[in-house]
Enzyme design. Structure first.
Site, PDB file in Angstrom:
ATOM      1  N   THR A 189       3.993  67.217  39.015  1.00  9.77           N
ATOM      2  CA  THR A 189       3.516  66.089  39.594  1.00  9.77           C
ATOM      3  C   THR A 189       3.722  66.249  40.993  1.00  9.77           C
ATOM      4  OG1 THR A 189       5.988  65.373  39.044  1.00  9.77           O
ATOM      5  CG2 THR A 189       4.097  64.457  37.700  1.00  9.77           C
ATOM      6  N   HIS A 210       7.185  67.894  26.710  1.00 10.58           N
ATOM      7  CA  HIS A 210       7.319  68.384  28.515  1.00 10.58           C
ATOM      8  C   HIS A 210       7.220  69.994  28.731  1.00 10.58           C
ATOM      9  CE1 HIS A 210       7.404  64.649  30.728  1.00 10.58           C
ATOM     10  NE2 HIS A 210       8.194  64.183  29.552  1.00 10.58           N
ATOM     11  N   LYS A 248       1.347  64.387  44.434  1.00 16.73           N
ATOM     12  CA  LYS A 248       1.943  63.930  45.628  1.00 16.73           C
ATOM     13  C   LYS A 248       1.343  64.711  46.825  1.00 16.73           C
ATOM     14  CE  LYS A 248       5.831  63.019  42.696  1.00 16.73           C
ATOM     15  NZ  LYS A 248       7.280  63.626  42.097  1.00 16.73           N
ATOM     16  N   LYS A 250       7.942  79.181  38.204  1.00 21.14           N
ATOM     17  CA  LYS A 250       7.360  78.500  39.194  1.00 21.14           C
ATOM     18  C   LYS A 250       7.020  79.416  40.438  1.00 21.14           C
ATOM     19  CE  LYS A 250       9.394  74.126  38.145  1.00 21.14           C
ATOM     20  NZ  LYS A 250       7.949  73.212  37.832  1.00 21.14           N
ATOM     21  N   LYS A 294       9.929  72.371  44.967  1.00 22.69           N
ATOM     22  CA  LYS A 294      10.260  72.027  43.350  1.00 22.69           C
ATOM     23  C   LYS A 294      11.215  72.763  42.943  1.00 22.69           C
ATOM     24  CE  LYS A 294       5.926  73.795  42.735  1.00 22.69           C
ATOM     25  NZ  LYS A 294       5.167  73.077  42.023  1.00 22.69           N
ATOM     26  N   ARG A 295      11.836  72.870  41.799  1.00 22.21           N
ATOM     27  CA  ARG A 295      12.649  73.294  41.102  1.00 22.21           C
ATOM     28  C   ARG A 295      12.512  74.819  41.013  1.00 22.21           C
ATOM     29  NH1 ARG A 295      13.484  74.257  35.494  1.00 22.21           N
ATOM     30  NH2 ARG A 295      11.544  72.830  34.996  1.00 22.21           N
TER      31      ARG A 295
END
Length: 769
Positions: free
Chosen positions: A681, A382, A685, A579, A573-574
Site C-alpha cells: 500500500t 495477506h 501512497k 522487500k 517500508k518494513r
C-alpha cells in the site's frame, strides 16, 4: 451491510456561518469562535492547568477534546441509527490498527481545519506545532495495521455500519533509534500522557478463559454436553475510539480490549505480608495486552502471542452476542446481523471460539452452529510466505485452549470426510488439506482453519489472489472455487493526500472542486491539465516545498543535508529480505563505483532515502539497516560523489513521518521479489502524491501500472516476451551487476536511462488509484 438510507451530510465549516445558533454552541459549534471558547473551557475544566504553566501539550489535549466533542453527538446518533434500523454490522477483527495521529485526520474529516487554525492563532498557538505534540498510537507493525485503519476511515465515509475490534496494547511497536548504524529498540510509551480520543467503557467487559480441561455432562434435557473448566480467567474491558467519516455525520467505532485481573488485589495475602501475591493476579493478567507482538522466539513468547489473539477474538465475539441480546434478536440470526472479517490468520481462532460460544454456551446443535459460523466469517489472506502462515504446536495449543482443540478436531473430522467424498482415494490431498499438520511436530494450521470456517476468502491484489488459488490454497480452491475472490488493497486519500499534502490538496480543490476527496475517479480530469504550463508550475512549486520540508526533517533527525533540488529516490517500508532494500543498496554501490571511475558520468543528482523497522528478532533485517547506514557514511563523506548522490536512513518510520515522506518523493522504490509481496500500500501512497514507481510486476504494482499507464511505471524485471523490443528499450536497459554473474542477478534500471538529463522537473501521473 445496507443501512437502508444515508445519514445526512455533515455541515462544512463554510455552511456553519449561516446555520444558526447551534453552530456557536461551545460543545458542537464548528466556527472558529466556538472552537476557541471550547479550547479555553477544556484548558480550565479538563486539563486543569493555570495559564502560567500551560504548555503546547496542554493545548493539544484541549483541542483534541474540543474536536471529540464535535464527534460525540454524531457518534451517538450513528449508534442509535444502526440499532433502530437493525443494520447488519461489519466487524473487522485485526491484531493491528495503525491509526496514526487522530487530530489532523479528524479536522480534515469534519472540514474544520482552517477554523481550528484560526482559533488557535487567536490564542497565540500554531496548529501545526500543536498537532506535532500528539503521541502516535503504535498499535501496528506496518501495512496490515495501516490497511485496517484505512478500512475504518473508508467504511465511515461510505456510511457503512462497522466496528473495528482489536487490542489496546499498553506499549505499541517499538520506537526505533540508530546507534553506530545499528537499530536499537526503545519502549513505545504512547499512553504516557493519556489518550484524549478514547472513552473507557468499564461497564462493557467480558471474561476470557485459559488452560484447564473440558468435561462432559448431561444437561437438563438429557443431552450430552461439554463444559470448559479453565485454569485462569482474565477480564477484557472495552475502550472506544470514534472514527469520523469524511463530510458525513456517520461516526463509527474502534473498540479495543484491555486485559485486567478479575480480582486485582488479594487483600488476605496483603494482610499476611505476601505483597507480591497480593498483586500477582493483576500483573499476570495485564501481561496479555502489555506489548504488541512479543518476541516469539522463546516458547513463552509464542504462548503469549496465541493468548493475545484468543483474548481479543473472544472478547469481540462475546460482545457481538451481547449486542444481539440487547436487540432481542435470537442467536440463530447471528449471521444476519454480523459479518466478521478476519484480517489475516491472527484472529482465525475465532472460528473455533464462535463454535464454542454457540454450542457450549448457547446450546445450539453442531450443524446449526456450523452453518452460522461459516455464514458469518470472511477471511483475508495477506501473504504467500510459508513462515507467515501461522501454525501452533499441538501441546502448547492444548495447554492453553483445550476445548478449542477438541472443536478443531471435530471440524477437521467432518471436513476431511467431505474431502474424501469429493476426491475419493486421494489421501495425499487429505493430508495437505487437514487442519492438523501431521508431519514432525504436529501443529494446528490456522490458515486452513480460517479457510474452512469462512464463506468467503480473498487475496489482496489480483496477482496475489491468483497465486493464492494456484499455490498456498490450491486444494481449497479446487473444493470451493465459489468462495474465492480478489479484493485489492487501498489507502485513504483523506490522510495520505489531503492531510499529508495540503499544498496538492489546495491545487486539486481549485482545479477539480471539492468532491474528488470522496471520489478519486475525478482525478482523471487532471489528464487535460498535463500540458497546462500554469498547472505544471503550481505542481512543481508544491513538490519543491514538500521536498524542502522533508529535507529539514532529515537534517533534524540524522544530521544529513539534502538538496531539495535533487531527485528524491525513496524506499520506506518494513525491512525484510523479500522487500529487497539490500538490492537498492547494491544499485547505490554500483552507481558510486561508476562515479568514482568516471567523474564525468552524466547522471542527475539523487538522494536515496530509506526508512523502516526490522523485527527485533530478525537479525538479517538488522544487518540490512547497518549496511544502509555504512554505505551512507561512505558516500556522504566522499567529496568525489557527494555533490551528486547522498544516502539517508530516516529513523522511526511511522504514520507521522510518512506525512512528510510520501509527498516529497520523486521516485518510489517498490522492488520486492516477484510473487512475495501480496499487495503493498506504500506504493499507492507514493503514487497518490505524484511519485513515479520503480517496481517489479508484483502485488498491486501490476494493477497500478495498468491504471496509471506504463509511462508512469518503470519496470524492474526481465522483459516479458510479449513486450516489443522497442517498448522495452524505451523503458529499461538490463545490465548485470558486477560480481553477481553466478546468481544471474539482473538490475533493469539505470539512472541515465530512466531519467535523462532533459527530463521534466515535475511529474503528473495520468491517473491515480
Amino acid at each position: 451491510m445496507n443501512s437502508k438510507a444515508p445519514l445526512k451530510k455533515a455541515k462544512t465549516a463554510a455552511s456553519a456561518t449561516t446555520s444558526g445558533p447551534a453552530d456557536s454552541d461551545v460543545r458542537t459549534g464548528l466556527q472558529a469562535a466556538a472552537l476557541k471558547q471550547a479550547v479555553i473551557d477544556h484548558l480550565r475544566y479538563s486539563v486543569g492547568h493555570p495559564a502560567a504553566i500551560t504548555g503546547p501539550r496542554d493545548y493539544y489535549r484541549a483541542l483534541a477534546l474540543t474536536v471529540r466533542d464535535r464527534m460525540q453527538q454524531r457518534w451517538m446518533n450513528t449508534h442509535q441509527n444502526y440499532f433502530d434500523r437493525n443494520s447488519k454490522i461489519a466487524c473487522y477483527l485485526s491484531a493491528e490498527f495503525l491509526m496514526g495521529p487522530h487530530l489532523g485526520n479528524n479536522l480534515v474529516n469534519l472540514n474544520i481545519e482552517q477554523e481550528a487554525r484560526t482559533a488557535l492563532a487567536e490564542l497565540g498557538q500554531d496548529l501545526d506545532f500543536i498537532m506535532a505534540c500528539e503521541e502516535e498510537p503504535g498499535l501496528g507493525n506496518g501495512g496490515l495495521g495501516r490497511l485496517a485503519a484505512c478500512y475504518l476511515d473508508s467504511l465511515a465515509t461510505l456510511q457503512r455500519p462497522a466496528i473495528g475490534y482489536g487490542i489496546r496494547y499498553e506499549f505499541g511497536i517499538f520506537d526505533q533509534a540508530i546507534h553506530d548504524g545499528w537499530q536499537t529498540e526503545k519502549t513505545d510509551k504512547w499512553l504516557r500522557y493519556g489518550n484524549p480520543w478514547e472513552i473507557a467503557k468499564p461497564e462493557v467487559f467480558h471474561y476470557v478463559q485459559w488452560g484447564g480441561h473440558s468435561e462432559p455432562y448431561t444437561d437438563e434435557t438429557g443431552r450430552w454436553r461439554v463444559r470448559w473448566v479453565p485454569w485462569r480467567v482474565v477480564k477484557g474491558t472495552a475502550y472506544d475510539t470514534p472514527i469520523q467519516g469524511y463530510g458525513v455525520d456517520t461516526c463509527n467505532t474502534l473498540r479495543l480490549w484491555s486485559a485486567e485481573a478479575v480480582e486485582s488485589f488479594d487483600f488476605q495475602a496483603f494482610n499476611t505480608g505476601d505483597y507480591y501475591q497480593a498483586v500477582e493476579e493483576k500483573m499476570v493478567s495485564e501481561t496479555v495486552t502489555k506489548v504488541l507482538y512479543p518476541n516469539d522466539e522463546p516458547a513463552i513468547g509464542k504462548r503469549l502471542r496465541l493468548a493475545q489473539q484468543f483474548f481479543f477474538v473472544s472478547c469481540s465475539l462475546q460482545d457481538m452476542l451481547r449486542i444481539l441480546d440487547l436487540a432481542n434478536v435470537p442467536v440463530e440470526r447471528f449471521a444476519e446481523r454480523f459479518a466478521v472479517q478476519l484480517n489475516d490468520t491472527h484472529p482465525s481462532i475465532g472460528v473455533a471460539e464462535l463454535m464454542r460460544l454457540l454450542v457450549d454456551e448457547r446450546q445450539l446443535d453442531w450443524d446449526t452452529a456450523w452453518t452460522i459460523t461459516v455464514q458469518t466469517f470472511g477471511y483475508t489472506n495477506h501473504t504467500l510466505l510459508p513462515e507467515a502462515l501461522e501454525t501452533w504446536a499441538l501441546p502448547m495449543f492444548q495447554g492453553l485452549l483445550p476445548r478449542h482443540l477438541e472443536i478443531i478436531y471435530e471440524i477437521n473430522r467432518r471436513f476431511l470426510d467431505e474431502v474424501r467424498i469429493r476426491f475419493p482415494g486421494d489421501e495425499a490431498r487429505v493430508t495437505r488439506m487437514s487442519l492438523i499438520d501431521e508431519e514432525g511436530d504436529k501443529r494446528v494450521r490456522m490458515a486452513h482453519l480460517a479457510t474452512v470456517g469462512s464463506h468467503a476468502v480473498n487475496g489482496v491484489a489480483a496477482l496475489h489472489s491468483d497465486l493464492l488459488k494456484a499455490s498456498v490454497l490450491k486444494d481449497f480452491y479446487a473444493l470451493w472455487p465459489e468462495r474465492f475472490s480478489n479484493k485489492t488493497n487501498g489507502v485513504t486519500p483523506r490522510r495520505f493526500l489531503a492531510l499529508a499534502n495540503p499544498g496538492l490538496r489546495g491545487l486539486l480543490n481549485s482545479t477539480l472542486g471539492g468532491e474528488w476527496l470522496a471520489d478519486l475517479g475525478q482525478l482523471r480530469q487532471l489528464e487535460a491539465k498535463t500540458g497546462n504550463a500554469t498547472f505544471r508550475r503550481k505542481w512543481r512549486t508544491i513538490k519543491e516545498a514538500n521536498k524542502k520540508r522533508l529535507a529539514e526533517y532529515v537534517r533534524a533527525t540524522t544530521g544529513i543535508e539534502l538538496d531539495p533540488g535533487w531527485l528524491f529516490d525513496i524506499q520506506v517500508k518494513r525491512i525484510h529480505e523479500y522487500k529487497r532494500q539490500h538490492l537498492n543498496v547494491l544499485h547505490i554501490v554500483t552507481l558510486y563505483r561508476r562515479l568514482k571511475e568516471n567523474p564525468q558520468l552524466a547522471v542527475p543528482p539523487r538522494a536515496f532515502i530509506f526508512g523502516g523497522k526490522a523485527a527485533p528478532g530478525y537479525f538479517m533485517a538488522k544487518r540490512i539497516i547497518k549496511l544502509i547506514n555504512a554505505v551512507a557514511e561512505t558516500v556522504n563523506a566522499d567529496p568525489d560523489v557527494n555533490t551528486r548522490m547522498k544516502v539517508a536512513f530516516v529513523p522511526n518510520f511511522n504514520v507521522q513521518s510518512a506525512h512528510l515522506i510520501y509527498p516529497a518523493a520523486d521516485l518510489s522504490e517498490q522492488i520486492s521479489t516477484a510473487g512475495k509481496e501480496a499487495s503493498g500500500t506504500g506504493n499507492m501512497k507514493f503514487m497518490l502524491n505524484g511519485a513515479l514507481t520503480i517496481g517489479t510486476l508484483d502485488g498491486a504494482n501490476v494493477e497500478m501500472r495498468e491504471e496509471a499507464g506504463a509511462e508512469n511505471f518503470f519496470c524492474l524485471a526481465l522483459p516479458p516476451r510479449r513486450w516489443s523490443a522497442s517498448s522495452v528499450k524505451a523503458i529499461t536497459r538490463v545490465i548485470m551487476l558486477p560480481g553477481t554473474e553466478s546468481c544471474v542477478q539482473y538490475w533493469s534500471l539505470s539512472a541515465a536511462v530512466i531519467f535523462p538529463t532533459a527530463m521534466p522537473r515535475c511529474f503528473v501521473p495520468l491517473s491515480i488509484i
